[in-house]
Design a protein around this motif. Structure first.
Motif, PDB file in Angstrom:
ATOM      1  N   UNK A  62      -3.123  38.055 -40.657  1.00  0.00           N
ATOM      2  CA  UNK A  62      -3.126  36.623 -40.945  1.00  0.00           C
ATOM      3  C   UNK A  62      -2.072  36.293 -41.986  1.00  0.00           C
ATOM      4  N   UNK A  63      -1.504  35.152 -41.815  1.00  0.00           N
ATOM      5  CA  UNK A  63      -0.540  34.666 -42.801  1.00  0.00           C
ATOM      6  C   UNK A  63      -0.835  33.192 -43.062  1.00  0.00           C
ATOM      7  N   UNK A  64      -1.031  32.899 -44.325  1.00  0.00           N
ATOM      8  CA  UNK A  64      -1.285  31.509 -44.710  1.00  0.00           C
ATOM      9  C   UNK A  64      -0.148  31.070 -45.610  1.00  0.00           C
ATOM     10  N   UNK A  73      -9.054  41.782 -43.975  1.00  0.00           N
ATOM     11  CA  UNK A  73      -9.079  42.224 -42.570  1.00  0.00           C
ATOM     12  C   UNK A  73      -8.140  43.399 -42.383  1.00  0.00           C
ATOM     13  N   UNK A  74      -7.828  44.077 -43.479  1.00  0.00           N
ATOM     14  CA  UNK A  74      -6.795  45.111 -43.360  1.00  0.00           C
ATOM     15  C   UNK A  74      -7.370  46.527 -43.341  1.00  0.00           C
ATOM     16  N   UNK A 113       1.893  27.770 -47.772  1.00  0.00           N
ATOM     17  CA  UNK A 113       1.980  26.405 -48.290  1.00  0.00           C
ATOM     18  C   UNK A 113       3.436  26.177 -48.641  1.00  0.00           C
ATOM     19  N   UNK A 165     -10.165  41.335 -52.237  1.00  0.00           N
ATOM     20  CA  UNK A 165      -8.921  40.602 -52.044  1.00  0.00           C
ATOM     21  C   UNK A 165      -8.508  39.921 -53.345  1.00  0.00           C
ATOM     22  N   UNK A 166      -7.256  40.126 -53.719  1.00  0.00           N
ATOM     23  CA  UNK A 166      -6.750  39.539 -54.948  1.00  0.00           C
ATOM     24  C   UNK A 166      -5.442  38.819 -54.606  1.00  0.00           C
ATOM     25  N   UNK A 167      -5.421  37.515 -54.842  1.00  0.00           N
ATOM     26  CA  UNK A 167      -4.220  36.756 -54.457  1.00  0.00           C
ATOM     27  C   UNK A 167      -2.969  37.258 -55.173  1.00  0.00           C
ATOM     28  N   UNK A 224      -9.028  37.121 -45.779  1.00  0.00           N
ATOM     29  CA  UNK A 224      -7.880  38.031 -45.727  1.00  0.00           C
ATOM     30  C   UNK A 224      -8.284  39.496 -45.872  1.00  0.00           C
ATOM     31  N   UNK A 249       0.441  33.871 -48.350  1.00  0.00           N
ATOM     32  CA  UNK A 249      -0.637  34.861 -48.496  1.00  0.00           C
ATOM     33  C   UNK A 249      -0.651  35.687 -47.215  1.00  0.00           C
ATOM     34  N   UNK A 274      -7.547  47.678 -48.319  1.00  0.00           N
ATOM     35  CA  UNK A 274      -8.898  47.606 -47.735  1.00  0.00           C
ATOM     36  C   UNK A 274      -9.976  48.125 -48.675  1.00  0.00           C
ATOM     37  N   UNK A 302      -2.181  38.966 -45.142  1.00  0.00           N
ATOM     38  CA  UNK A 302      -3.299  39.925 -45.102  1.00  0.00           C
ATOM     39  C   UNK A 302      -2.823  41.373 -45.065  1.00  0.00           C
ATOM     40  N   UNK A 303      -1.593  41.594 -44.615  1.00  0.00           N
ATOM     41  CA  UNK A 303      -1.137  42.980 -44.497  1.00  0.00           C
ATOM     42  C   UNK A 303      -0.935  43.660 -45.847  1.00  0.00           C
ATOM     43  N   UNK A 304      -0.878  42.843 -46.928  1.00  0.00           N
ATOM     44  CA  UNK A 304      -0.713  43.424 -48.257  1.00  0.00           C
ATOM     45  C   UNK A 304      -2.051  43.735 -48.911  1.00  0.00           C
ATOM     46  N   UNK A 305      -3.122  43.420 -48.216  1.00  0.00           N
ATOM     47  CA  UNK A 305      -4.455  43.557 -48.802  1.00  0.00           C
ATOM     48  C   UNK A 305      -4.940  44.999 -48.708  1.00  0.00           C
TER      49      UNK A 305
END
Lengths: 525, 1040
Positions: free
Chosen positions: B581-583, A30-31, B585, B618-620, A28, B607, B614, B609-612
């Motif tokens: 990406x979007x994951x 990738x931003x 569950x 990466x922190x869940x 993830x 989850x 850069x 990726x756009x909230x990550x």
């Protein structure tokens, strides 16, 4: 069987997750922007050239309305009237680009200054402070109180308060002080350290190619511009500001030291003035090249004095040098082709207009520096011989426009006893300096000439050119538009509509400014 | 046509005739309305032989003459048919109208569920209702048919842009359009335009985020679930249809018809005629002969009679023509369809063509089932570019005074008076010239495939895997043709000749997007005593990536070759990539009790990726988030014994749902401020960048939509009368919004994470099916009403209003959104204050709040009449409670002096309506102070055009949305062999948007028009929109 099935499903789901995403956090990551530099990757040296180019563009092209008001230019007979401008009945939608462009340009200097500060690039930081002072000084001169201390702070302050013009001026002196200290420190570094700390400083400083002394001189000249504006403000401490300027030991911008840039202008990347008032980057004539033509007011004055600068500011139309009255309803005799163009070869030097796209773009000229010194000396703000400084100013104006000092001397001699040229003529002195500044800064610094108009009161009359010249007196260049009821030129712009839309509470505290009566703080007369 | 005939002949020849004692009899079971009844049982009376019809109603049985076939189907009256000598027996069954209990709804993940068990609102639109008016786009076919669904035609023209919302908005500035699920696979909503409406079996509308909880953020705005037709076993079924539609101008803005060209007034205050003016402020029409334009080089003049020619403004627009042909082939588990649509727009020369081919195949092998779906769409268009206002067609038409016979000036290449050199207008171009020199030709290729694998591990356990991929590649080439004015035109002083030389230019854009989705889920279903348990667990993954490139040059000189290779100077180049990406569950647990109580619980963990950030690992906890939901449905009529046997109340369900859904309304790479290449940089090796002016934050929270809804569904008289009512509130928190800032902050725009608003509504659907039934005549009537309201409850700290663009504002305590516009200065009674001497009003710098920008009330009416083979349908809808702002068009028309407004008071001095003046102590009603400025000096000036409230009007309207009449020719009417080959033939005529009723205040255009379909600044139209149109046409469809 059941358990087996459940296991089977669990396995499939697990395998699906793992197989598709790798199920790793890094999947993830990738931003990171692959398309443009960001806050973390942009560097101060990449911000400076574009910011300087933008400033030159603002100085050269955002003032058509003011060139008209000041008697330099006028709308050609090819175009329909701009009633709002030509009756001075401006609105909050009028000339909003001045505000928006200056703030956004200043913001880029601010970011650059911060980045440079973090990197220890004192040279760049100093430039940032000086250029911000340059921009804010113009903003104050146009709008009086504007957001300053709380401005440019993004989300930390989405609705900045308005600060008093005088408080902003005071702080600009301090900002320039800091800049001068930084430039001074820089000048004492050895060449290698300079280059390591200030990446690309000699190429990306489009103005002075890395010369800190010239930046200090520019800083001092800006201070002098503000000091001259402040002349009528009673309780201002001129002595201590002048002492600081003198302490720097380098004085003001001198001959050939204009603040101007040329990053490599070419036909497809032309000089901003050329791009706006002549031809654009596709080499097609612009609408402004047809709209903006010589004003008969200015043409008349230059002709009366036999001033060779006429042919440097204007390019003759198909009927020779000819202007039109500002605000005159369109008539066939005044179509664009018959009038002088405003893109004269003095403003856009080159071997003809077609080469002028690669002319340097100015921000502040050495010409203005001498005029400021002459006035300051005359008024006793600084020491010096006002008459000699004025002569130098006129000579510098001639040479900056591509003429010679001999031409200048001839012009002065030819107009002896005319108070608009001759310092010693009856009615000369300050009026001569202000008149000559008006002649010299045609198209170059309209906002500064407007300030002169507003702060210098010549015998209670609203003239630009002081003293009746051998009987020639066209009066002030007031619009002749039939709908015009005003007999004076506005003294400020109104705050832009977007401030009422997006910063409503703060702009409301400024009351309802009136373009004729709500004066700039230094406009005391 | 010739091809079709030979095709028919071929089919005729291939048809075989076989008659035997006991023979094969085929037939089709349909409703009286013509709709297929799937899975009907067919028995031979007295014999044990029994077959079950297929999903498309086709059955095959061995019988002999004299046998009696007994056809039964759930919810239909049983029917007996005696076999004669025919080989084909089509059976029509009459509905018993107790169907609600057994309606099956396709819900999230393509799971079929019984409507009665759902605790949230859904609506189903059958294929027949969708296509009754032969729409080219599915979204047009849905308009007015479902409560809560607002489909707005934002513009006419060859793309028919629409904006779709379900139950209003849930985001102040982000995406508010529902998701699209095609055969279980989520797709970008824009794909809806690529779907052939004739391929659709049915559409289910899932109205709230509760119903789409399984989809999480994609489903937050509800969903449009489309199920396409599947093949049927046995004899191939071929259908063919063709539709031709015409699109004509429905109405024009209100025009003045008294004054011609000019832009000044004389000493007496009358307009002065000017032959070269774009503005219409000349003297009054008098029928005299007047020159228009300048003299030609040979000193000839072009003269016209000085009269108003309003019809010329209408005639400028073309009659649009749409031709649509569909062919499908279905057999067993295979379905193939093809569609060709050719559209010629109302804007002259605009064309759009679309070809679509789709194939679906599936195979079942014991416990294993695989299905495969492949679709390809190719679109090609050729439209006017309209690069800017001055190059827009409408602007140039508006700037054509009323006396000009504009349609006379089409042939600008050959006719001097039409050419830019000789065209009358000194300032603006001939719109026909604009149409020709600024063109964009584009092409779009969509490929969509999905694979579905299903394995039944046990009767109570199922596992499904879906893989979907959609790929779009688009290219667009915009060209500008060079034009140089003649020396004569330049020297004549013609204004446009001074600067108007046009250089050849080109812009070439390529865009690629791909959307990969993968989902796997397992379902468990077990019954214990009176309880029915349903469990679903799964995970999904989605990756969207895109790439855009553009190369351009505005200077190809006089070149006829539109390629940057022949440019002068440097080309413009741009490239951008994106990937997200979007994951997810997710799980759902449902319990049913005794067939009358149903409860459902959902939970998701996403989850994104756009909230990550850069610049951070990466922190869940930053990019992952959880949200739950629950719903309950109770069938009261099953619960209360007294109701169970009631003849009056046949269905009574109450339900409720509560859910929370996370959403990330954020583009990729939005967590760092960016810097753009500054104009003209680089100069050689000198680089230069500048702030883009958009301020972002280093972290964002997801938005949450908290949906609460209750509903009641009632069926009376064996469900002849159905009534459904819904009430909902959506509390939308932590909105990620882009707002306008003061430039003094350094950023004109900022993306923030702080605003909350409530969105609530009521929905009522009443269906009378049938309203009247008498022998062969049946009339159905449906009405739906939607009340939508919203209120901004909280904005970012210290701010009580935010500008979201297009004069739309979010203000605490007000609906989202309201207009804020400049207005005249008024007294406390709302009367305009005029100057006591000049009689002139003045404009206030501060803006005022006006009404809401989106409808509050929406009503849809549907009428269907069937009589024998005839079917008639009508749809009307009403929207109200909101305002529209036509500032762009309205002020342009006032500036140019062709508007009705600009012709007021004979263009003489007037007493400003409803005005007061200050008499030194108070405001006094003004009855005798006339305006100092009038005519050109008033209407074309900022004192009029700069007052935005002048262009605000009520946005309410009634539209006769659809009218369609069709006739199905019974097979027995088709003589001889034809009857054996052709199973059915329907011909029909239809009209769309035939009539629109507008309030008088709206003088400009269709209230549905908008500057954009995606932006939330709604209720604002502009000069780039076309004119409002109506559509009518005819259709033929044949089944083989």
């Amino acid at each position: 069987m059941k358990l087996k099935n459940a296991l089977y499903i669990a396995l499939i789901i697990a395998a699906g997750s793992a197989g598709i995403t790798g199920c790793k956090k890094s999947a993830f990551d990738i931003n990171k922007n692959p398309n443009a530099p960001t806050d973390s990757s942009i560097t101060y040296n990449l911000l400076l050239p574009s910011a300087l180019q933008s400033t030159s563009s603002i100085v050269e092209t955002n003032w058509t309305w003011l060139q008209n008001w000041l008697g330099y230019w006028a709308r050609s007979g090819t175009y329909a009237p701009n009633v709002i401008e030509e009756t001075y009945q401006i609105t909050t939608n009028f000339a909003t680009g001045v505000w928006d462009n200056l703030y956004s340009n200043t913001f880029n200097y601010d970011i650059m200054q911060q980045k440079a500060n973090q990197a220890g690039a004192g040279f760049y930081e100093g430039i940032g402070r000086i250029m911000k002072a340059h921009n804010f000084q113009i903003l104050v001169d146009v709008y009086n109180n504007v957001p300053y201390f709380e401005a440019l702070k993004g989300n930390s302050n989405p609705t900045p308060q308005y600060d008093k013009g005088i408080d902003i001026y005071e702080d600009l002196f301090r900002q320039i002080d800091t800049a001068i200290t930084l430039m001074d420190e820089f000048s004492h570094l050895d060449a290698a350290t300079k280059a390591i700390l200030n990446v690309d400083y000699s190429t990306n400083d489009l103005v002075f190619k890395g010369d800190p002394t010239l930046w200090i001189k520019f800083g001092n000249t800006l201070k002098l511009r503000m000091l001259v504006h402040l002349y009528n403000v009673a309780d201002f401490d001129f002595a201590s500001e002048v002492a600081k300027i003198e302490a720097s030991g380098v004085g003001y911008l001198e001959s050939g030291e204009s603040v101007q840039i040329n990053p490599g202008f070419s036909a497809s990347k032309p000089n901003p003035f050329y791009r706006f008032y002549v031809r654009d980057e596709t080499e097609v004539a612009t609408a402004n090249s047809v709209y903006s033509k010589a004003n008969e007011f200015a043409i008349g004055y230059y002709q009366w004095d036999g001033d060779p600068r006429l042919g440097r500011f204007y390019t003759a139309g198909n009927q020779g040098q000819r202007g039109v009255a500002y605000g005159l309803p369109p008539i066939a005799e005044n179509v664009a082709a018959t009038l002088s163009a405003v893109s004269g070869p003095g403003l856009l030097p080159g071997s003809g207009n077609n080469d002028a796209y690669n002319s340097r773009a100015w921000i502040m000229t050495s010409v203005e520096s001498y005029f400021l010194q002459a006035e300051a000396a005359e008024r006793g703000i600084i020491a010096g011989d006002a008459s000699a400084l004025l002569t130098t100013a006129i000579q510098e104006s001639f040479t900056w426009l591509g003429l010679t000092t001999t031409d200048a001397d001839d012009y002065i001699a030819f107009n002896e006893t005319y108070p608009d040229v001759d310092y010693y003529a009856d009615g000369g002195g300050i009026p001569t300096i202000i008149s000559q500044k008006w002649f010299a800064l045609n198209a170059i610094a309209p906002f500064e000439v407007w300030s002169d108009y507003r702060r210098c009161d010549a015998d209670g009359e609203t003239h630009f050119v002081y003293g009746v010249v051998g009987g020639y007196d066209p009066g002030p260049p007031i619009s002749v538009a039939p709908q015009n009821t005003a007999s004076e030129i506005p003294v400020r712009l109104l705050y832009p509509q977007n401030e009422y839309n997006y910063n409503a509470a703060n702009v409301a505290k400024e009351g309802t400014p009136n373009q004729f009566t709500s004066k700039i703080f230094w406009d005391i007369n | 046509m010739r091809k079709i005939v030979s095709f028919l002949l071929l089919l005729l020849l291939s048809a075989s005739i076989a008659i035997a004692q006991t023979r094969n009899i085929t037939g089709k079971v349909t409703e009286t309305t013509g709709e297929t009844i799937p899975f009907a049982s067919v028995n031979i009376k007295g014999v044990k032989t029994s077959v079950v019809a297929e999903a498309d109603g086709i059955f095959r049985i061995q019988a002999k003459a004299g046998d009696v076939l007994v056809i039964t189907a759930v919810n239909f009256e049983t029917k007996e048919v005696t076999v004669g000598s025919e080989s084909s027996i089509d059976v029509q069954l009459t509905r018993t109208s107790n169907a609600l209990t057994d309606v099956v709804v396709t819900t999230a993940l393509g799971v079929q569920r019984q409507a009665k068990s759902l605790g949230y609102a859904t609506a189903k639109v059958a294929s027949r209702e969708l296509t009754q008016a032969k729409v080219v786009n599915l979204q047009n076919g849905l308009t007015g048919k479902v409560s809560g669904l607002n489909i707005q035609t934002a513009n006419n023209g060859v793309f028919a842009d629409t904006r779709i919302t379900l139950r209003g908005i849930r985001s102040l500035t982000g995406n508010n359009q529902p998701m699209l699920i095609l055969d279980g696979v989520p797709l970008a909503l824009s794909y809806i335009s690529s779907i052939n409406p004739n391929d659709i079996a049915d559409v289910n509308i899932l109205k709230s985020s509760s119903s789409t909880a399984i989809y999480g953020p994609d489903g937050v705005n509800g969903a449009i679930v489309i199920t396409t037709k599947k093949g049927v076993k046995g004899k191939p079924q071929i259908s063919f249809s063709n539709t031709t539609q015409f699109e004509t101008v429905a109405f024009m803005p209100k025009l003045q018809e008294r004054f011609g060209g000019g832009s000044s007034i004389d000493a007496n205050g009358y307009g002065v005629y000017d032959p070269i003016e774009n503005q219409g402020y000349g003297d009054a029409f008098d029928g005299s002969l007047r020159q228009i334009g300048r003299d030609a080089p040979d000193e000839s003049k072009y003269e016209v009679t000085y009269v108003a020619r309003p019809e010329e403004k209408r005639k400028f627009w073309n009659t649009g023509l749409t031709n649509q042909t569909d062919v499908s082939f279905a057999t067993g588990d295979f379905y193939l369809s093809a569609q060709n649509v050719d559209i010629q727009g109302v804007v002259p020369k605009d064309e759009n063509r679309r070809i679509n081919v789709r194939m679906r195949a599936e195979k079942e092998y014991n416990k294993f089932k695989a299905a495969f779906n492949l679709s390809y769409t190719n679109g090609k268009y050729d439209i006017t570019t309209q690069p800017g206002r001055d190059e827009s067609v409408y602007w140039n038409l508006v700037n054509t005074p009323m006396q000009i016979p504009i349609t006379r000036f089409k042939d600008w290449r050959n006719d001097y008076w039409s050419s830019p050199d000789g065209y009358f207008n000194d300032y603006y171009f001939n719109p026909y010239f604009i149409l020709d020199i600024y063109r964009t030709r584009g092409r779009s290729d969509d490929l969509f495939g999905n694979l579905e694998l299903n394995y039944r591990i046990a009767p109570w356990m199922n596992i499904t895997y879906r893989l979907g991929l959609s790929v779009n590649n688009s290219t667009a080439k915009s060209t500008t043709e060079a034009y140089t004015f003649s020396q004569f035109a330049k020297e004549s002083g013609k204004s446009s000749a001074q600067t108007g030389d046009v250089l050849a230019g080109v812009s070439d854009a390529t865009a690629f997007t791909s959307r990969f989705t993968s989902e796997i889920f397992a379902t468990f279903n077990k019954k214990f005593a009176n309880f029915n348990f349903d469990l679903l667990v799964g995970q999904s993954f989605r990756e969207i990536s895109g790439k855009n490139t553009n190369i351009s040059s505005a200077n190809l000189g006089q070149s006829q070759l539109y390629n940057v290779i022949v440019r002068k100077g440097e080309p413009g180049v741009a490239e951008s990539d994106s990937k997200a990406k979007l994951q997810r569950f997710f799980g759902r647990f449902a319990v049913g009790f005794n067939n009358w109580a149903f409860a459902e619980f959902t939970g998701s963990y996403d989850i994104d990726s756009r909230l990550s950030n850069p610049n951070k690992p990466v922190d869940y906890s930053d990019i992952g988030f959880f949200y739950p939901g629950a719903s309950l449905s109770v069938l009261v009529n099953e619960l209360i014994p007294a109701l169970k046997s009631s003849n009056t109340l046949s269905y009574f369900k109450i339900r409720g749902a509560i859910s929370k859904t996370g959403n990330v309304n954020l583009g990729t790479y939005s967590l760092e401020n960016t810097y753009g290449l500054a104009t003209f940089f680089p100069y050689g090796n000198l680089q230069g960048f500048a702030s883009t002016g958009t301020l972002v934050q280093s972290s964002y929270n997801p938005e949450f939509v908290n949906n609460k809804e209750v509903g009641i569904e009632l069926g009376f008289l064996k469900n002849r009368i159905n009534f459904e009512a819904n009430a909902y509130t959506q509390n939308n928190t932590d909105q990620i919004i882009q707002v306008s800032y003061s430039t003094t902050t350094g950023f004109p725009r900022s993306i923030l994470n702080a605003a909350s608003f409530d969105n609530k509504g009521l929905e009522f659907d009443l269906k009378l099916t049938p309203l009247i039934k008498f022998r062969d005549l049946s009339i159905d009537f449906k009405v739906n009403y939607t009340l939508q309201d919203s209120k901004v409850t909280e904005l970012v700290d210290g701010v009580d209003e935010l500008a979201v663009g297009n004069a739309n504002f979010a203000i605490v305590g007000q609906p989202a959104f309201v207009f804020k516009l400049t207005d005249y200065i008024r007294d406390d009674q709302g009367r305009v204050i005029v100057d006591a001497v000049t009689g002139m009003p003045s404009r206030s710098a501060a803006t005022s709040v006006f009404g809401r920008t989106t409808p509050k009330h929406i009503i849809g009416l549907n009428l269907n009449v069937n009589w024998k083979g005839f079917a008639f349908s009508a749809v009307a809808d009403y929207r109200a409670g909101n305002q529209m702002y036509s500032g762009s068009l309205g002020s342009a028309m006032d500036f140019s002096g062709i508007s009705e407004r600009s012709g007021q008071n004979d263009r003489q001095a007037f007493v400003f309506p409803n005005s007061v003046y200050y008499d030194g102590s108070k405001y006094v009603e003004n009855t005798d102070i006339y305006t100092k400025s009038y005519g050109y000096n008033f209407w074309s000036q900022d004192i009029n055009t700069g007052v935005q409230s002048n262009y605000l009007s009520s946005a309410s309207f009634w539209k006769l949305r659809e009218l369609a009449l069709s006739y199905t020719i019974p097979a027995k009417f088709l003589s001889g062999g034809l009857g054996r080959v052709v199973r059915g033939m329907t011909i029909g005529i239809m009209g769309r948007n035939l009539f629109t009723w507008l309030p008088d205040s709206n003088q400009w255009t269709d209230p549905e028009f908008s500057t954009s379909t995606s932006s939330n600044g709604q209720g604002v139209n502009d000069i780039y929109n076309t004119v409002p149109t109506r559509i009518f046409g005819a259709n033929i469809s044949v089944q083989f």
